[in-house]
Write an enzyme that holds these catalytic residues in place. Sequence first.
Site, PDB file in Angstrom:
ATOM      1  N   GLY A 276      40.321  40.291  39.972  1.00 41.46           N
ATOM      2  CA  GLY A 276      40.344  39.368  41.090  1.00 41.46           C
ATOM      3  C   GLY A 276      39.021  38.630  41.206  1.00 41.46           C
ATOM      4  O   GLY A 276      37.991  39.126  40.741  1.00 41.46           O
TER       5      GLY A 276
ATOM      6  N   GLN B 129      32.310  33.945  45.056  1.00 43.55           N
ATOM      7  CA  GLN B 129      31.581  34.656  44.001  1.00 43.55           C
ATOM      8  C   GLN B 129      31.062  33.726  42.902  1.00 43.55           C
ATOM      9  O   GLN B 129      30.171  34.098  42.150  1.00 43.55           O
ATOM     10  CB  GLN B 129      32.488  35.723  43.356  1.00 43.55           C
ATOM     11  CG  GLN B 129      32.812  36.874  44.293  1.00 43.55           C
ATOM     12  CD  GLN B 129      33.780  37.844  43.639  1.00 43.55           C
ATOM     13  OE1 GLN B 129      34.978  37.637  43.675  1.00 43.55           O
ATOM     14  NE2 GLN B 129      33.262  38.899  43.042  1.00 43.55           N
TER      15      GLN B 129
ATOM     16  N   CYS C 247      33.550  45.725  42.211  1.00 42.10           N
ATOM     17  CA  CYS C 247      33.419  44.289  42.477  1.00 42.10           C
ATOM     18  C   CYS C 247      32.559  43.644  41.394  1.00 42.10           C
ATOM     19  O   CYS C 247      31.510  44.179  41.034  1.00 42.10           O
ATOM     20  CB  CYS C 247      32.774  44.083  43.847  1.00 42.10           C
ATOM     21  SG  CYS C 247      32.533  42.354  44.276  1.00 42.10           S
ATOM     22  N   LEU C 248      33.014  42.505  40.890  1.00 39.93           N
ATOM     23  CA  LEU C 248      32.251  41.811  39.852  1.00 39.93           C
ATOM     24  C   LEU C 248      30.871  41.386  40.361  1.00 39.93           C
ATOM     25  O   LEU C 248      29.958  41.186  39.570  1.00 39.93           O
ATOM     26  CB  LEU C 248      33.024  40.579  39.361  1.00 39.93           C
ATOM     27  CG  LEU C 248      34.329  40.882  38.608  1.00 39.93           C
ATOM     28  CD1 LEU C 248      35.097  39.599  38.337  1.00 39.93           C
ATOM     29  CD2 LEU C 248      34.048  41.631  37.308  1.00 39.93           C
TER      30      LEU C 248
ATOM     31  N   HIS D 121      40.272  42.540  49.726  1.00 42.83           N
ATOM     32  CA  HIS D 121      38.921  42.515  49.146  1.00 42.83           C
ATOM     33  C   HIS D 121      38.464  41.065  48.939  1.00 42.83           C
ATOM     34  O   HIS D 121      37.340  40.698  49.277  1.00 42.83           O
ATOM     35  CB  HIS D 121      38.943  43.293  47.819  1.00 42.83           C
ATOM     36  CG  HIS D 121      37.652  43.312  47.064  1.00 42.83           C
ATOM     37  ND1 HIS D 121      36.942  44.472  46.801  1.00 42.83           N
ATOM     38  CD2 HIS D 121      36.938  42.306  46.479  1.00 42.83           C
ATOM     39  CE1 HIS D 121      35.846  44.169  46.102  1.00 42.83           C
ATOM     40  NE2 HIS D 121      35.824  42.865  45.886  1.00 42.83           N
ATOM     41  N   GLU D 122      39.360  40.241  48.386  1.00 44.25           N
ATOM     42  CA  GLU D 122      38.991  38.847  48.091  1.00 44.25           C
ATOM     43  C   GLU D 122      38.854  38.009  49.362  1.00 44.25           C
ATOM     44  O   GLU D 122      37.980  37.149  49.452  1.00 44.25           O
ATOM     45  CB  GLU D 122      40.020  38.204  47.151  1.00 44.25           C
ATOM     46  CG  GLU D 122      40.190  38.887  45.799  1.00 44.25           C
ATOM     47  CD  GLU D 122      38.904  39.090  45.021  1.00 44.25           C
ATOM     48  OE1 GLU D 122      37.871  38.467  45.339  1.00 44.25           O
ATOM     49  OE2 GLU D 122      38.925  39.902  44.084  1.00 44.25           O
TER      50      GLU D 122
ATOM     51  N   HIS E 268      35.513  38.425  50.716  1.00 46.69           N
ATOM     52  CA  HIS E 268      34.528  37.575  50.036  1.00 46.69           C
ATOM     53  C   HIS E 268      34.452  36.202  50.694  1.00 46.69           C
ATOM     54  O   HIS E 268      33.371  35.642  50.872  1.00 46.69           O
ATOM     55  CB  HIS E 268      34.897  37.384  48.557  1.00 46.69           C
ATOM     56  CG  HIS E 268      34.407  38.475  47.653  1.00 46.69           C
ATOM     57  ND1 HIS E 268      33.075  38.825  47.546  1.00 46.69           N
ATOM     58  CD2 HIS E 268      35.067  39.276  46.791  1.00 46.69           C
ATOM     59  CE1 HIS E 268      32.948  39.798  46.660  1.00 46.69           C
ATOM     60  NE2 HIS E 268      34.153  40.102  46.183  1.00 46.69           N
TER      61      HIS E 268
HETATM   62 NI    NI Z   1      34.581  41.566  44.778  1.00 46.89          NI
END
Ligand code: NI
Length: 181
Positions: free
Chosen positions: A46, A51, A91-92, A133-134, A137
């Site tokens: 995702g 991000q 998380c990236l 989660h997204e 962000h």
């Molecule tokens: Ni994330």
Amino acid sequence: MAILSILEFPDERLRKKALPVAEVDAAIRQLVDDMLETMYAAPGIGLAATQVNVQKRVLVLDISDQKNAPYCFINPEILEESGREQSEEGCLSVPGIFEKVTRSNKITVRALNREGELFEMETEGLLAVCIQHEIDHLEGKLFVDHLSPLKRQMVRNKLKKGQRTRAGGHGQTGSRSSASL
Ligand code: NI
């Protein structure tokens, strides 16, 4: 298409709030395609526009094993949520960190797709977790914000150590990034 660079915690730009997309035009579709390519390359399951330093309410997901089932949510809105479930998240933007987070188990979400069409989806489990989660962000929130202050401090220390390691050329920390979003 292009691979975009992903901001990493504690970059303050991850705290910016994304703005609604006024019109799903060619530029937005390009952003969606670039975000998908970036997510697959990372690799992750995702990615939110925040991000990649774009303050627009756009997120992409693909939780399939074959990486052939992309989802795109533009201006996502959670209409209903129920149940609580704890699951491990990565998380990236917080590389190498995996912690348990409690979220709603079942959600109904409304959004625009890549063609600008409105749709509603009721979903549970991993996909529901990923969407929450997204959306976090897009609000400038990270999954580590859900942890206790003590746990969050441990994460900060671990990340500092990780960054030192990487700066020292000893390779990357963490290898479970396939579950990051
Ligand atoms: Ni994330």
